[in-house]
Design a protein around this motif. Structure first.
Motif, PDB file in Angstrom:
ATOM      1  N   UNK A 276      18.363  31.126  32.226  1.00  0.00           N
ATOM      2  CA  UNK A 276      19.505  30.683  33.039  1.00  0.00           C
ATOM      3  C   UNK A 276      19.188  29.514  33.962  1.00  0.00           C
ATOM      4  N   UNK A 277      18.124  29.564  34.780  1.00  0.00           N
ATOM      5  CA  UNK A 277      17.867  28.404  35.641  1.00  0.00           C
ATOM      6  C   UNK A 277      17.510  27.136  34.865  1.00  0.00           C
ATOM      7  N   UNK A 278      16.867  27.307  33.705  1.00  0.00           N
ATOM      8  CA  UNK A 278      16.536  26.136  32.887  1.00  0.00           C
ATOM      9  C   UNK A 278      17.793  25.502  32.299  1.00  0.00           C
TER      10      UNK A 278
ATOM     11  N   UNK B  60      20.231  33.951  17.429  1.00  0.00           N
ATOM     12  CA  UNK B  60      20.649  33.230  18.630  1.00  0.00           C
ATOM     13  C   UNK B  60      19.474  32.513  19.288  1.00  0.00           C
ATOM     14  N   UNK B  61      18.311  33.147  19.292  1.00  0.00           N
ATOM     15  CA  UNK B  61      17.124  32.506  19.863  1.00  0.00           C
ATOM     16  C   UNK B  61      16.738  31.270  19.057  1.00  0.00           C
ATOM     17  N   UNK B  62      16.911  31.322  17.742  1.00  0.00           N
ATOM     18  CA  UNK B  62      16.622  30.144  16.913  1.00  0.00           C
ATOM     19  C   UNK B  62      17.579  29.006  17.243  1.00  0.00           C
ATOM     20  N   UNK B  63      18.841  29.330  17.506  1.00  0.00           N
ATOM     21  CA  UNK B  63      19.816  28.306  17.922  1.00  0.00           C
ATOM     22  C   UNK B  63      19.399  27.708  19.266  1.00  0.00           C
ATOM     23  N   UNK B  64      18.968  28.556  20.188  1.00  0.00           N
ATOM     24  CA  UNK B  64      18.495  28.075  21.488  1.00  0.00           C
ATOM     25  C   UNK B  64      17.275  27.172  21.351  1.00  0.00           C
ATOM     26  N   UNK B  65      16.363  27.545  20.457  1.00  0.00           N
ATOM     27  CA  UNK B  65      15.171  26.709  20.228  1.00  0.00           C
ATOM     28  C   UNK B  65      15.571  25.360  19.622  1.00  0.00           C
TER      29      UNK B  65
ATOM     30  N   UNK C 107       9.990  24.592  27.996  1.00  0.00           N
ATOM     31  CA  UNK C 107      10.027  25.973  28.471  1.00  0.00           C
ATOM     32  C   UNK C 107      11.107  26.783  27.751  1.00  0.00           C
ATOM     33  N   UNK C 108      12.266  26.161  27.525  1.00  0.00           N
ATOM     34  CA  UNK C 108      13.332  26.849  26.784  1.00  0.00           C
ATOM     35  C   UNK C 108      12.885  27.173  25.365  1.00  0.00           C
ATOM     36  N   UNK C 109      12.237  26.235  24.716  1.00  0.00           N
ATOM     37  CA  UNK C 109      11.773  26.465  23.340  1.00  0.00           C
ATOM     38  C   UNK C 109      10.740  27.592  23.307  1.00  0.00           C
ATOM     39  N   UNK C 110       9.833  27.621  24.281  1.00  0.00           N
ATOM     40  CA  UNK C 110       8.835  28.688  24.328  1.00  0.00           C
ATOM     41  C   UNK C 110       9.481  30.050  24.569  1.00  0.00           C
TER      42      UNK C 110
END
Length: 182
Positions: A15-17, A88-93, A155-158
């Motif tokens: 969220x903060x990122x 969803x995490x793959x979309x975020x990455x 950081x988001x990708x990690x």
């Protein structure tokens, strides 16, 4: 440790990122803290690609919300929910990678500025950035925000990659250990 708690940690950390990425992208439209450059169209293409807003913002916020919901389900051994958290995490990455690439291009190409010769251009060589006279401190402004976007996107990708691993563990083993189910 329950994979649901890990999901909750990942979502709350995203969220903060997300907020930082959106804020940086918005600020890039207003170098020298004025609207003059945006009104006159003196903004680089990398800012207009909106990597921080689209990639680090929307494409990371939607997975964060879903991952948060998955984490709040607690000890329900919801393998189907954990499977979707992987997607969803793959979309975020992917969004984080897009944000990083756009920020890297913006950083390497430099800002759009009015040079000593009175022309609006993007000086490609960092030695010629001293020729920028308008907007004031545009080099430092753009470089600082693009670096911030790059750090936030890494950081988001990690975090998203860790959620993919967490989701796989949740799918294979369930989301809770035996002590929590009892």
């Amino acid at each position: 440790m329950c994979t649901g708690k890990c999901s909750l940690f990942v979502a709350i950390s995203l969220y903060p990122l997300v907020l930082l990425s959106i804020l940086c992208n918005i600020l890039l439209f207003f170098p020298d803290w004025s609207t003059k450059a945006a009104k006159e169209g003196h903004i680089t293409d990398e800012v207009k690609y909106m990597g921080g807003f689209i990639g680090g913002g929307v494409l990371a916020l939607i997975p964060a919300l879903y991952i948060h919901l998955t984490g709040e389900q607690g000890c329900c051994a919801n393998r189907f929910g954990m499977f979707f958290s992987i997607i969803f995490a793959a979309v975020g990455a992917a969004g984080a990678v897009y944000s990083f690439i756009v920020a890297l291009l913006g950083f390497s190409n430099g800002p759009l500025c009015k040079t000593l010769f009175g022309k609006w251009e993007q000086p490609f060589d960092y030695n010629s950035w001293t020729e920028c006279i308008e907007p004031k401190n545009v080099v430092q402004f753009n470089m600082g925000l693009f670096i911030t976007l790059m750090v936030a996107s890494v950081l988001q990708a990690l975090l998203c990659a860790s959620q993919v691993i967490n989701g796989l563990v949740g799918c294979i083993c369930g989301t809770c250990n035996d002590k929590q189910e009892a």
